[in-house]
Design a protein around this motif. Structure first.
Motif, PDB file in Angstrom:
ATOM      1  N   ARG B 220       6.146  71.083  23.901  1.00  0.00           N
ATOM      2  CA  ARG B 220       5.680  71.086  22.533  1.00  0.00           C
ATOM      3  C   ARG B 220       5.932  69.745  21.868  1.00  0.00           C
ATOM      4  O   ARG B 220       5.137  69.244  21.097  1.00  0.00           O
ATOM      5  N   ARG B 221       7.060  69.138  22.213  1.00  0.00           N
ATOM      6  CA  ARG B 221       7.392  67.875  21.578  1.00  0.00           C
ATOM      7  C   ARG B 221       6.628  66.715  22.206  1.00  0.00           C
ATOM      8  O   ARG B 221       6.367  65.716  21.579  1.00  0.00           O
ATOM      9  N   PHE B 222       6.258  66.866  23.460  1.00  0.00           N
ATOM     10  CA  PHE B 222       5.933  65.707  24.264  1.00  0.00           C
ATOM     11  C   PHE B 222       4.475  65.631  24.673  1.00  0.00           C
ATOM     12  O   PHE B 222       3.905  64.552  24.758  1.00  0.00           O
ATOM     13  N   ALA B 223       3.859  66.790  24.956  1.00  0.00           N
ATOM     14  CA  ALA B 223       2.570  66.755  25.646  1.00  0.00           C
ATOM     15  C   ALA B 223       1.400  66.845  24.689  1.00  0.00           C
ATOM     16  O   ALA B 223       1.477  67.485  23.639  1.00  0.00           O
ATOM     17  N   GLY B 224       0.299  66.207  25.066  1.00  0.00           N
ATOM     18  CA  GLY B 224      -0.935  66.319  24.315  1.00  0.00           C
ATOM     19  C   GLY B 224      -1.741  67.529  24.791  1.00  0.00           C
ATOM     20  O   GLY B 224      -2.323  68.253  23.997  1.00  0.00           O
ATOM     21  N   ARG B 225      -1.756  67.707  26.109  1.00  0.00           N
ATOM     22  CA  ARG B 225      -2.507  68.808  26.674  1.00  0.00           C
ATOM     23  C   ARG B 225      -1.601  69.621  27.584  1.00  0.00           C
ATOM     24  O   ARG B 225      -0.661  69.101  28.155  1.00  0.00           O
ATOM     25  N   VAL B 226      -1.922  70.897  27.712  1.00  0.00           N
ATOM     26  CA  VAL B 226      -1.068  71.790  28.482  1.00  0.00           C
ATOM     27  C   VAL B 226      -1.913  72.594  29.463  1.00  0.00           C
ATOM     28  O   VAL B 226      -3.007  73.036  29.108  1.00  0.00           O
ATOM     29  N   ALA B 227      -1.409  72.737  30.685  1.00  0.00           N
ATOM     30  CA  ALA B 227      -2.008  73.682  31.621  1.00  0.00           C
ATOM     31  C   ALA B 227      -0.903  74.648  32.026  1.00  0.00           C
ATOM     32  O   ALA B 227       0.169  74.230  32.421  1.00  0.00           O
ATOM     33  N   VAL B 228      -1.172  75.934  31.869  1.00  0.00           N
ATOM     34  CA  VAL B 228      -0.144  76.930  32.170  1.00  0.00           C
ATOM     35  C   VAL B 228      -0.432  77.523  33.540  1.00  0.00           C
ATOM     36  O   VAL B 228      -1.544  77.981  33.806  1.00  0.00           O
ATOM     37  N   MET B 229       0.579  77.493  34.403  1.00  0.00           N
ATOM     38  CA  MET B 229       0.404  77.991  35.754  1.00  0.00           C
ATOM     39  C   MET B 229       1.203  79.246  35.969  1.00  0.00           C
ATOM     40  O   MET B 229       2.328  79.377  35.501  1.00  0.00           O
ATOM     41  N   GLY B 238      -5.487  73.653  27.600  1.00  0.00           N
ATOM     42  CA  GLY B 238      -5.949  73.320  26.259  1.00  0.00           C
ATOM     43  C   GLY B 238      -5.036  72.315  25.614  1.00  0.00           C
ATOM     44  O   GLY B 238      -4.035  71.904  26.217  1.00  0.00           O
ATOM     45  N   SER B 239      -5.373  71.905  24.394  1.00  0.00           N
ATOM     46  CA  SER B 239      -4.497  70.978  23.686  1.00  0.00           C
ATOM     47  C   SER B 239      -3.200  71.716  23.378  1.00  0.00           C
ATOM     48  O   SER B 239      -3.185  72.945  23.242  1.00  0.00           O
ATOM     49  N   ALA B 240      -2.112  70.948  23.273  1.00  0.00           N
ATOM     50  CA  ALA B 240      -0.805  71.567  23.056  1.00  0.00           C
ATOM     51  C   ALA B 240      -0.852  72.414  21.792  1.00  0.00           C
ATOM     52  O   ALA B 240      -0.353  73.536  21.761  1.00  0.00           O
ATOM     53  N   GLU B 241      -1.495  71.877  20.772  1.00  0.00           N
ATOM     54  CA  GLU B 241      -1.524  72.592  19.503  1.00  0.00           C
ATOM     55  C   GLU B 241      -2.219  73.934  19.652  1.00  0.00           C
ATOM     56  O   GLU B 241      -1.720  74.971  19.229  1.00  0.00           O
ATOM     57  N   ALA B 242      -3.379  73.902  20.324  1.00  0.00           N
ATOM     58  CA  ALA B 242      -4.147  75.134  20.483  1.00  0.00           C
ATOM     59  C   ALA B 242      -3.369  76.150  21.309  1.00  0.00           C
ATOM     60  O   ALA B 242      -3.322  77.334  20.969  1.00  0.00           O
ATOM     61  N   VAL B 243      -2.751  75.672  22.393  1.00  0.00           N
ATOM     62  CA  VAL B 243      -2.050  76.610  23.267  1.00  0.00           C
ATOM     63  C   VAL B 243      -0.864  77.243  22.543  1.00  0.00           C
ATOM     64  O   VAL B 243      -0.599  78.427  22.693  1.00  0.00           O
ATOM     65  N   PHE B 244      -0.196  76.445  21.731  1.00  0.00           N
ATOM     66  CA  PHE B 244       0.985  77.008  21.076  1.00  0.00           C
ATOM     67  C   PHE B 244       0.623  77.886  19.885  1.00  0.00           C
ATOM     68  O   PHE B 244       1.304  78.860  19.599  1.00  0.00           O
ATOM     69  N   THR B 245      -0.448  77.516  19.169  1.00  0.00           N
ATOM     70  CA  THR B 245      -0.764  78.313  17.987  1.00  0.00           C
ATOM     71  C   THR B 245      -1.686  79.486  18.326  1.00  0.00           C
ATOM     72  O   THR B 245      -1.576  80.539  17.733  1.00  0.00           O
ATOM     73  N   LEU B 534      10.553  73.112  16.973  1.00  0.00           N
ATOM     74  CA  LEU B 534      10.204  73.280  15.571  1.00  0.00           C
ATOM     75  C   LEU B 534       8.814  72.784  15.220  1.00  0.00           C
ATOM     76  O   LEU B 534       8.378  72.916  14.095  1.00  0.00           O
ATOM     77  N   GLY B 535       8.128  72.158  16.117  1.00  0.00           N
ATOM     78  CA  GLY B 535       6.797  71.709  15.731  1.00  0.00           C
ATOM     79  C   GLY B 535       6.073  71.151  16.924  1.00  0.00           C
ATOM     80  O   GLY B 535       6.604  71.119  18.024  1.00  0.00           O
ATOM     81  N   THR B 536       4.872  70.696  16.746  1.00  0.00           N
ATOM     82  CA  THR B 536       4.130  70.126  17.864  1.00  0.00           C
ATOM     83  C   THR B 536       4.505  68.657  18.025  1.00  0.00           C
ATOM     84  O   THR B 536       5.253  68.101  17.235  1.00  0.00           O
ATOM     85  N   ALA B 537       3.943  68.045  19.025  1.00  0.00           N
ATOM     86  CA  ALA B 537       4.272  66.656  19.326  1.00  0.00           C
ATOM     87  C   ALA B 537       4.052  65.762  18.102  1.00  0.00           C
ATOM     88  O   ALA B 537       4.887  64.937  17.761  1.00  0.00           O
ATOM     89  N   ALA B 538       2.950  65.964  17.436  1.00  0.00           N
ATOM     90  CA  ALA B 538       2.637  65.095  16.309  1.00  0.00           C
ATOM     91  C   ALA B 538       3.653  65.240  15.185  1.00  0.00           C
ATOM     92  O   ALA B 538       4.101  64.253  14.602  1.00  0.00           O
TER      93      ALA B 538
END
Lengths: 295, 551
Positions: B220-229, B238-245, B534-538
């Motif tokens: 969440r702090r570090f990545a722009g995009r995430v792939a869940v395996m 998807g983008s980190a923001e989309a995947v987390f929210t 506590l928040g996304t990378a940005a």
């Protein structure tokens, strides 16, 4: 030094507990002569006194006279025979280390392949078949049946004479080195830093030789000291079979004849070799492994 | 999208030949890594995330086979001979690993190892490679690089070794850095520094980072995009923001929700003290040099720590490794010689010897971090759980013992029918349950839990935390909970001791410690554990977020 002292002390008293003495022959000596002999060699003194005298003499480099080879001192006998044992032992050591390590590395790199099984089978035979079998068999095949090489003796000390005893002497140790090397090499190749080396595109040669082999050599170096001491101080069996005038023969003959000083001399010699070689190995080890340098 | 992908994986499969037949670890995944991006490959242990990248790098174990396609800038990597692959490995695509302690060759200086990688891929002199090594060590923030370049790995700390690995990874200006759990083996505060370093280097050098991790906080702090395996398949990208929210897959939702939450209700203030330790100090004798050099000195591992544990209460002890928290835990159990007094139910037990302690042992039990090493591999689960009963309740019949063992296993959520199996047949989480069952079977009063969740996946941690809370409520147990993981500590503890270099630097009720930490050290520990969640990378790096769109 404390090790040497302990070795001298223990073996001094042990041999005295063995039944018989240097002058008990099949046909007993007349009592008068026996008494004179015993007095001449100071064997009439109390044991503790003999022990202290012996320590004193050894500390001054005097190993005393041989009780059996009466014209020679133990020191002289050693000086005569040691070069033969040393020379033969050195050849055998070189053969055992080079051959064993090479075979072990090849086996490890081809783990569970045909070469691996072949090397390990030969090594198992090498470890299990005693050298009093290997020696005569070699001698039978190459000297008697094929007549390629002489069956024994030192001769002029050329390769013709030394080849068979060297092989017979080296074979069991070579097998041990091969097994040790294979094991530690397989272990080393599994290490995380080998994965790192591969992940960074290092050549196979660099991965195997620079990174895996150096680590794998550590346990082999540890075994080097006892092995070198055993080979260099002469093998009783090999020297008897091939008629080599080395130290090993004196050790056996001394023990059988209760030639106290001769036995003690060979024991001290072997102990000195082991102590010195261990020191050399420790230094070598520190050179190889930076982790133990500063601790 | 695939146009500017530097690494393009299509239908990648990895199969391992095992004694039980072929085992498919990766089941046909597609993945693109674009230039300069940070992509996190997330999953729990055994999901195949590491094996995916091992296959790309040609590093699979001997019994592994990869099929499908993995292209680096259009060039197929799968099926290349090792020597052909070596043009890319260590130059264009580099990798850092989870184990900084063992990933470097212990027999060569770090400078030599870096220089070796430089010279492997570039025609430069030995001197130039050495200079480059110093330059790289400076870049990754190693103090005194000119001196450190001649250090051996064992002379460096874990964090420094990971920095050296990063230096090696950067040596030939790679396009893609694969970081396989780069911070998992490191202390929390060091983790934050290493991640900070990676992010900073990425901004300066512009390479893509593929981060393999199980830790969603880092993602969440570090990545722009995430792939869940999961189980060899990618279930969501998807983008980190989309995947987390807006996680679309149930498994992703489960992973996100699997941060331990809730807090514990403290016991009534009238609850009696069960265990009281006052001014406990522990000294370790340093190894002396040589035979005659005696009294080489001692190292004080714990300096006068005190704690008061009430019935039904949990005290959390937090700190970095080496802070003395485990030592304190063992000292209050009287498993280590220590100074100071320890009282159990008001009785001074600090002077009791081994045999004096034995009857009291049943009230004081310990659960370890490593669920693999702390259970005897040669005993059945039943034997493990009943062993304590044999010692402490010798009057029980065999039938009663087995009934008690069955009860204990049911209580920790295991099927009592499994009690004739051996530890290796269980997963890490199940083994930790067995260890807890062993401790609670003899009905102790105090349980010291030494990092009991650290070796487990997040989703399993949550289950263990819930189990511990339930057992505590049902049996009125008191816990001393030792951990570096403040997320877990917060969910379990009433009161917290913060330890640093053997001293308790701060203590107080859990809420107070988290809301108003007094010490910088405590703040660092909290930041390391929670900033990430506590928040996304940005959000986590306001000053950096402005830079990103320019590229």
């Amino acid at each position: 030094m404390p090790t040497l002292f302990a070795v001298v002390t223990i073996s001094f008293f042990l041999i005295r507990f063995a039944p018989g003495g240097p002058f008990s022959l099949e046909r007993p000596l007349p009592p008068q002569i026996m008494e004179n002999m015993i007095r001449a060699y100071r064997l009439d003194l109390p044991l503790w006194r003999q022990y202290l005298d012996y320590l004193w003499n050894v500390a001054h480099g005097d190993f005393g006279p041989s009780y059996i080879y009466r014209d020679f001192s133990v020191g002289q006998l050693m000086m005569q025979s040691l070069p033969y044992s040393l020379q033969l032992g050195t050849y055998a050591l070189i053969l055992a280390v080079l051959g064993g390590v090479a075979a072990g590395v090849v086996a490890a790199l081809r783990q569970n392949g045909i070469v691996d099984y072949l090397v390990m089978s030969v090594a198992t035979v090498g470890v299990t078949v005693p050298n009093f079998v290997v020696g005569p068999v070699l001698s039978l095949v190459f000297a008697v049946l094929l007549s390629w090489l002489p069956a024994g003796g030192w001769g002029d000390g050329s390769a013709r004479f030394l080849l068979l005893p060297t092989i017979a002497l080296a074979l069991p140790q070579l097998a041990v080195f091969a097994r040790l090397t294979r094991g530690s090499m397989i272990e080393a190749l599994r290490a995380d830093h080998i994965r790192t080396a591969r992940a960074y595109g290092l050549s196979r040669r660099a991965v195997v030789v620079t990174h895996a082999m150096r680590g794998a050599l550590l346990p082999i170096v540890s075994y080097l000291a006892p092995c070198a001491a055993a080979l260099l101080t002469g093998s009783v069996v090999i020297e008897e079979i091939f008629g080599i005038p080395g130290v090993g023969r004196y050790f056996v003959q001394g023990a059988l004849n209760r030639d106290y000083t001769l036995v003690m001399g060979t024991v001290v010699l072997i102990a000195v070799f082991i102590v010195v070689l261990n020191l050399v190995v420790d230094i070598l080890y520190a050179q190889l492994d930076p982790r133990i340098r500063h601790d | 999208m695939a146009a500017d992908a530097i690494l393009s994986i299509r239908d990648l499969r990895v199969v391992f030949d095992t004694e039980d037949g072929p085992l498919e670890a990766v089941k046909g995944i597609d993945l693109d890594v674009e230039a300069g991006e940070t992509l996190a490959l997330v999953g729990e242990s055994g999901s195949g995330k590491s094996q995916t990248m091992m296959a790309v790098m040609g590093l699979l174990a001997g019994n592994g086979r990869a099929s499908g396609s993995a292209r680096y800038r259009g060039e197929e990597l799968l099926g290349l001979s090792p020597s052909a692959l070596n043009r890319f490995r260590g130059a264009k695509i580099t990798m850092i690993f989870q184990e900084p302690m063992t990933s470097l060759d212990p027999l060569y200086t770090v400078g030599r190892q870096i220089a070796e990688v430089v010279r492997r891929h570039r025609r430069v002199s030995g001197r130039a490679a050495h200079t480059r090594a110093v330059e790289l060590l400076t870049l990754v923030g190693i103090p005194e690089p000119e001196r450190r370049v001649d250090s051996y790995p064992h002379e460096l700390s874990g964090g420094q070794r990971q920095r050296v690995m990063i230096a090696m990874a950067l040596a030939n200006d790679p396009d893609l850095l694969i970081a396989d759990e780069p911070t998992t083996a490191l202390d929390v505060t060091v983790q934050a520094q290493i991640l900070e370093l990676l992010r900073d280097l990425q901004q300066r050098l512009g390479m893509a980072i593929l981060l393999i991790t199980h830790d969603l906080g880092i993602v969440r702090r570090f990545a722009g995009r995430v792939a869940v395996m999961r189980r060899g398949e990618i279930v969501e990208t998807g983008s980190a923001e989309a995947v987390f929210t807006r996680p679309s897959h149930a498994y992703t939702r489960m992973l996100i929700d699997s941060e331990p939450h809730g807090t514990k209700t403290p016991p009534p203030s009238t609850a009696p003290a069960v265990l009281e330790a006052r001014n406990v100090s522990v000294d370790f004798a340093l190894r002396s040099r040589g035979f005659f050099a005696r009294g080489a000195g001692t190292m004080r591992a714990v300096h006068g720590a005190s704690l008061r544990l009430k019935a039904g209460e949990t005290i959390g002890i937090v700190g970095e490794s080496g802070s003395g928290k485990s030592t304190l835990g063992r000292a209050i159990l009287r498993l280590l010689p220590s100074e100071g007094t320890v009282r159990l139910d008001g009785r001074d037990i600090s002077a009791l010897g081994r045999s004096g302690m034995r009857p009291l042992r049943r009230q004081l039990q310990l659960v370890f971090q490593d669920p693999y090493g702390s259970l005897s591999p040669r005993l059945t689960v039943s034997a493990i759980v009943t062993e304590g009963l044999l010692v402490h309740e010798p009057g029980l019949t065999s039938a009663e013992r087995h009934r008690r063992a069955g009860e204990a296993l049911t209580e920790v959520g295991l099927d009592p029918a499994a009690r004739n199996r051996y530890p290796h047949e269980f997963s890490g989480g199940q083994r930790q349950r067995i260890a807890i069952a062993r401790a609670v079977a003899i009905r102790p009063k105090v349980l010291v839990l030494d990092e009991p969740t650290s070796a487990l996946d997040r989703s399993i941690q949550v289950q263990i935390v819930e189990l511990l809370r339930r057992l505590q409520a049902e049996h009125g147990l008191s816990y001393v909970f030792i951990s570096h993981d403040l997320a877990v500590v917060r969910a379990l503890s009433d009161y917290i001791l913060v330890m640093k270099s053997g001293r308790v630097v701060e203590e107080g009720p859990t809420a107070e410690i988290f809301e108003a930490p007094r010490e910088d050290y405590t703040r660092t520990l909290i930041a390391a554990a929670f900033l990430t969640t506590l928040g996304t990378a940005a959000e986590a790096r306001p000053q950096a977020s402005g830079d990103t769109p320019e590229r």
